[in-house]
Design a protein around this motif. Sequence first.
Motif, PDB file in Angstrom:
ATOM      1  N   ALA A 212       0.833  -1.203   0.000  1.00 18.19           N
ATOM      2  CA  ALA A 212       0.000   0.000   0.000  1.00 18.19           C
ATOM      3  C   ALA A 212       0.869   1.255   0.000  1.00 18.19           C
ATOM      4  O   ALA A 212       0.564   2.245  -0.693  1.00 18.19           O
ATOM      5  CB  ALA A 212      -0.924  -0.005   1.212  1.00 18.19           C
ATOM      6  N   LEU A 213       1.957   1.231   0.758  1.00 18.28           N
ATOM      7  CA  LEU A 213       2.866   2.379   0.779  1.00 18.28           C
ATOM      8  C   LEU A 213       3.567   2.539  -0.557  1.00 18.28           C
ATOM      9  O   LEU A 213       3.778   3.669  -1.028  1.00 18.28           O
ATOM     10  CB  LEU A 213       3.892   2.203   1.894  1.00 18.28           C
ATOM     11  N   THR A 214       3.943   1.427  -1.174  1.00 14.52           N
ATOM     12  CA  THR A 214       4.584   1.483  -2.489  1.00 14.52           C
ATOM     13  C   THR A 214       3.644   2.093  -3.519  1.00 14.52           C
ATOM     14  O   THR A 214       4.042   2.954  -4.327  1.00 14.52           O
ATOM     15  CB  THR A 214       5.004   0.072  -2.930  1.00 14.52           C
ATOM     16  N   MET A 215       2.384   1.657  -3.510  1.00 12.43           N
ATOM     17  CA  MET A 215       1.396   2.207  -4.439  1.00 12.43           C
ATOM     18  C   MET A 215       1.207   3.703  -4.204  1.00 12.43           C
ATOM     19  O   MET A 215       1.119   4.487  -5.158  1.00 12.43           O
ATOM     20  CB  MET A 215       0.070   1.467  -4.273  1.00 12.43           C
ATOM     21  N   ALA A 216       1.160   4.103  -2.947  1.00 12.25           N
ATOM     22  CA  ALA A 216       0.997   5.518  -2.621  1.00 12.25           C
ATOM     23  C   ALA A 216       2.194   6.330  -3.092  1.00 12.25           C
ATOM     24  O   ALA A 216       2.051   7.444  -3.609  1.00 12.25           O
ATOM     25  CB  ALA A 216       0.800   5.691  -1.119  1.00 12.25           C
ATOM     26  N   ALA A 217       3.400   5.762  -2.920  1.00  7.76           N
ATOM     27  CA  ALA A 217       4.612   6.471  -3.334  1.00  7.76           C
ATOM     28  C   ALA A 217       4.657   6.642  -4.849  1.00  7.76           C
ATOM     29  O   ALA A 217       5.050   7.706  -5.352  1.00  7.76           O
ATOM     30  CB  ALA A 217       5.843   5.714  -2.843  1.00  7.76           C
ATOM     31  N   VAL A 218       4.260   5.615  -5.576  1.00  8.83           N
ATOM     32  CA  VAL A 218       4.227   5.726  -7.044  1.00  8.83           C
ATOM     33  C   VAL A 218       3.251   6.820  -7.467  1.00  8.83           C
ATOM     34  O   VAL A 218       3.554   7.662  -8.326  1.00  8.83           O
ATOM     35  CB  VAL A 218       3.844   4.371  -7.671  1.00  8.83           C
ATOM     36  N   TYR A 219       2.076   6.818  -6.854  1.00 12.15           N
ATOM     37  CA  TYR A 219       1.072   7.826  -7.181  1.00 12.15           C
ATOM     38  C   TYR A 219       1.594   9.226  -6.848  1.00 12.15           C
ATOM     39  O   TYR A 219       1.441  10.175  -7.637  1.00 12.15           O
ATOM     40  CB  TYR A 219      -0.216   7.547  -6.414  1.00 12.15           C
ATOM     41  N   GLN A 289      -3.212   5.505   5.372  1.00 10.77           N
ATOM     42  CA  GLN A 289      -2.414   6.616   4.849  1.00 10.77           C
ATOM     43  C   GLN A 289      -2.197   6.461   3.353  1.00 10.77           C
ATOM     44  O   GLN A 289      -2.165   7.447   2.611  1.00 10.77           O
ATOM     45  CB  GLN A 289      -1.068   6.681   5.580  1.00 10.77           C
ATOM     46  N   GLY A 290      -2.038   5.210   2.906  1.00  8.72           N
ATOM     47  CA  GLY A 290      -1.905   4.982   1.475  1.00  8.72           C
ATOM     48  C   GLY A 290      -3.127   5.465   0.728  1.00  8.72           C
ATOM     49  O   GLY A 290      -3.027   6.167  -0.294  1.00  8.72           O
ATOM     50  N   LEU A 291      -4.291   5.127   1.230  1.00  5.11           N
ATOM     51  CA  LEU A 291      -5.539   5.570   0.599  1.00  5.11           C
ATOM     52  C   LEU A 291      -5.644   7.091   0.646  1.00  5.11           C
ATOM     53  O   LEU A 291      -6.032   7.734  -0.338  1.00  5.11           O
ATOM     54  CB  LEU A 291      -6.729   4.914   1.296  1.00  5.11           C
ATOM     55  N   HIS A 292      -5.287   7.664   1.777  1.00  2.00           N
ATOM     56  CA  HIS A 292      -5.364   9.121   1.943  1.00  2.00           C
ATOM     57  C   HIS A 292      -4.480   9.830   0.918  1.00  2.00           C
ATOM     58  O   HIS A 292      -4.819  10.925   0.448  1.00  2.00           O
ATOM     59  CB  HIS A 292      -4.944   9.493   3.359  1.00  2.00           C
ATOM     60  N   THR A 293      -3.339   9.231   0.580  1.00  2.00           N
ATOM     61  CA  THR A 293      -2.431   9.834  -0.392  1.00  2.00           C
ATOM     62  C   THR A 293      -3.103   9.989  -1.750  1.00  2.00           C
ATOM     63  O   THR A 293      -2.851  10.950  -2.479  1.00  2.00           O
ATOM     64  CB  THR A 293      -1.163   8.974  -0.535  1.00  2.00           C
ATOM     65  N   PHE A 294      -3.980   9.049  -2.090  1.00  4.36           N
ATOM     66  CA  PHE A 294      -4.716   9.123  -3.353  1.00  4.36           C
ATOM     67  C   PHE A 294      -5.833  10.162  -3.318  1.00  4.36           C
ATOM     68  O   PHE A 294      -6.446  10.444  -4.352  1.00  4.36           O
ATOM     69  CB  PHE A 294      -5.324   7.752  -3.684  1.00  4.36           C
ATOM     70  N   GLY A 295      -6.112  10.697  -2.147  1.00  5.33           N
ATOM     71  CA  GLY A 295      -7.180  11.668  -2.033  1.00  5.33           C
ATOM     72  C   GLY A 295      -8.523  11.045  -2.368  1.00  5.33           C
ATOM     73  O   GLY A 295      -8.797   9.887  -2.049  1.00  5.33           O
ATOM     74  N   TYR A 303      -9.933   2.444  -8.148  1.00  5.51           N
ATOM     75  CA  TYR A 303      -8.534   2.428  -7.705  1.00  5.51           C
ATOM     76  C   TYR A 303      -8.326   1.260  -6.744  1.00  5.51           C
ATOM     77  O   TYR A 303      -9.135   1.018  -5.842  1.00  5.51           O
ATOM     78  CB  TYR A 303      -8.167   3.760  -7.044  1.00  5.51           C
ATOM     79  N   ASP A 304      -7.204   0.555  -6.929  1.00  4.62           N
ATOM     80  CA  ASP A 304      -6.968  -0.686  -6.178  1.00  4.62           C
ATOM     81  C   ASP A 304      -6.641  -0.469  -4.709  1.00  4.62           C
ATOM     82  O   ASP A 304      -6.732  -1.409  -3.915  1.00  4.62           O
ATOM     83  CB  ASP A 304      -5.821  -1.472  -6.822  1.00  4.62           C
ATOM     84  N   ILE A 305      -6.255   0.758  -4.337  1.00  6.77           N
ATOM     85  CA  ILE A 305      -5.780   0.970  -2.972  1.00  6.77           C
ATOM     86  C   ILE A 305      -6.859   0.617  -1.947  1.00  6.77           C
ATOM     87  O   ILE A 305      -6.532   0.157  -0.833  1.00  6.77           O
ATOM     88  CB  ILE A 305      -5.295   2.429  -2.782  1.00  6.77           C
ATOM     89  N   HIS A 306      -8.135   0.744  -2.300  1.00  4.46           N
ATOM     90  CA  HIS A 306      -9.174   0.437  -1.311  1.00  4.46           C
ATOM     91  C   HIS A 306      -9.211  -1.057  -0.997  1.00  4.46           C
ATOM     92  O   HIS A 306      -9.616  -1.466   0.100  1.00  4.46           O
ATOM     93  CB  HIS A 306     -10.537   0.905  -1.812  1.00  4.46           C
ATOM     94  N   LEU A 307      -8.773  -1.899  -1.925  1.00  2.00           N
ATOM     95  CA  LEU A 307      -8.727  -3.343  -1.666  1.00  2.00           C
ATOM     96  C   LEU A 307      -7.772  -3.639  -0.507  1.00  2.00           C
ATOM     97  O   LEU A 307      -8.047  -4.490   0.341  1.00  2.00           O
ATOM     98  CB  LEU A 307      -8.284  -4.096  -2.916  1.00  2.00           C
TER      99      LEU A 307
END
Length: 728
Positions: A212-219, A289-295, A303-307
């Motif tokens: 999740a952190l990796t996905m947030a960082a890429v975004y 926090q990962g989800l929050h990064t995507f706003g 978006y996959d982050i919610h999974l």
Amino acid sequence: MNFDLTDEQEMMRDTFARFLDEHSSTARVRKAQETGGFDRALWQGLAQLGAFAMRIPEDAGGMDLGLFDAALLMEEAGRTLVSGPLAEALVAARLLGQFGGQDALLEQVISGEAVVTIAMFDAASRPRQWIAGGPVADGVVARWGSDIVLVRPADATAEPNLATTPIGEINLMQGERVVLGSGDEALGHFAAAIEEWKLYMAVALSGIGRQALTMAAVYAGERKAFGQLIGTFQGISHPLADLLCDVDGAKFLAWKAIRDIFDHSDEAGATVSLAYWYACDAAARAVAQGLHTFGGYGLSNEYDIHLYNLRAKAWPLVAGDPQLALEEAGRRLYAGERAELPASGEVPLDFDLGEEAHQVCQEIAELFATKVTPEQKARFHYSWEGYVPEVHKMLAQHSLLFPGLPQHLSGRNITPYARIAAMGEMERQGYNTPGANVAAMVAMMIDKYGSDELKAEVLPRIVGGDVLCSLGYSEPSCGSDVFAAQCKATQLEDGSWRIDGTKMWTSGANLASYVLMLARTNPDVPKHKGLTMFIVPLKTEGVTVQAVHTFQDERTNITFYDGVVIPDSWRLGEIDGGVKTMSAALELEHGGGFSKVMKAMIEAAEELSREMGLAQEVRTQCRLARSVAHLWISDMLTYRSQWASVEKKPNHGFGPMAKMYSSEKFLSDSRDLLDLTAPLSLSKRQGPAGFLNQCYRHAAGTTIYGGTSEVHRSMVAERGLGLPRTRG
């Protein structure tokens, strides 16, 4: 010390990772949700790779691999959100193999044709309970009073749930029931299986959190706001950096538990409980926090982050409130509760520093016992003010003052892990050596860049333990941004240098003979290119040292330089080459934290809790156990940093992670333990109360020493998560 996997484990992990990347992609996870969250094709593919045979004993047809092997699989399973009750199936399959008598079912489990799972609670008192994989299970292994039974569920129906995983509330009274075993031994096997499940869940949750952190960082490295990549905003990058420490720490706590089981450590049971509790909490915060990064996009089903957000919470809750595991850890640490633990199998991990390290530590302990007087020990302090010249000189005479320096400077060839141990042992003796650490840095710089005059006049005095050196880096206006230094060095006609300016936080200047000075020699080039390094004798005319006292019972200094003249031979390295000269300091081992003082603080809180009659209260045990978890994670992050440095491994900000995490937890735990033991902790009286009081004040500085936590968070974000640069 070893954090490496074996070649076979690397191959196995890579095989599972490649398979899961293809067969447990988020597209496949979404597809499985349409049919209750179970992917039978994925399940059978895992079986073909040997997943379900990993922990089954060989005499039952399994591979009898170790806990660590299965944990590697579970980390990948977490990263890819495996659609099925994998952790539960691993422990249930092992139980079937241990008890025997279910050969046909076990063969189907190994081949992936059948699914077995485990019930978390005693069915004799809770026959109806939520079971992971229950709706698709061909068998549920459960405790039934003094028996362990296999139940073939009759009413296994799925229902909508938090993360659309294959869980269901199953009535174990309904369905065929077969006794697998009875009595203490059988109950012990089952209890150990629950502990094994906790470990698997811990590493799986760590995998979820890290992805999740990796996905947030890429975004954050792609999305712009106000004309800038949002990853450059510290409000985005710093929380992600904190959470990277947490999810890695959760995994390493599980690794420690596996090693503790292998070593038959008394800490093993508590470590299992803490690893599970900490991973539940860390993963939940990481995915949020990962989800929050995507706003707002993070809330979208597209978006996959919610999974990851839903799965991180849903997986462990089948066992009830994770906070109960913290209470369990408290009982295991402080109330004598014992845990039944699974066999570990072979474990490649090793956090011991080796025999030479033990010998060096023993030598230092004997020196402090025989050569250091009680009066000298009474002068010990964590700061520069704890400098005792007689002890400093004694350590130099035994070639133990500078274990991090090469033999021609230290007087002894000490291997890297023994150096680490030596510095740790001095801390355990209560003799902190910030002065020695700075002296070692200066000695290294003089040895590499100094003139013949410096090597003949200054270097022998430093390595002989006769003088101290201080650092003249920070200035009143630039703090941690040392390259913004404005203290000016002007070369005179005869080649000598005139230094004018002010340095702040020149700790030890009142005790030292020399200061390592970073001065600006060229104002017309980029700030980091116009700096030069000098050695300045502090007794030189024009130097003024003014005390600055802190609320930590510590003295530092502000130093003023008014027309201070030194010869060019006291310059280190090339003119305007100060940044390159500073790199010599990087040859010393880095990555330490504050574990030693954290451990002493916890011991003081334990003693004070007993004195106050609080030791048996659940709240006390929980809060002490939480601090122990932070201590052990600080140790593990430090070990990884030291190992990566010594073994020349790729280092993704491991040193900043260790320092930042331990200092921040030292601060938060000192505050909490001060509260726990109030009002006695208000006192500065000799003993545990006074020490806790001091720890609270000391801890504030540790988040600033050697660069603030904010600086280290930026380094972790950039090196550990690949985020864009967050500093000017």
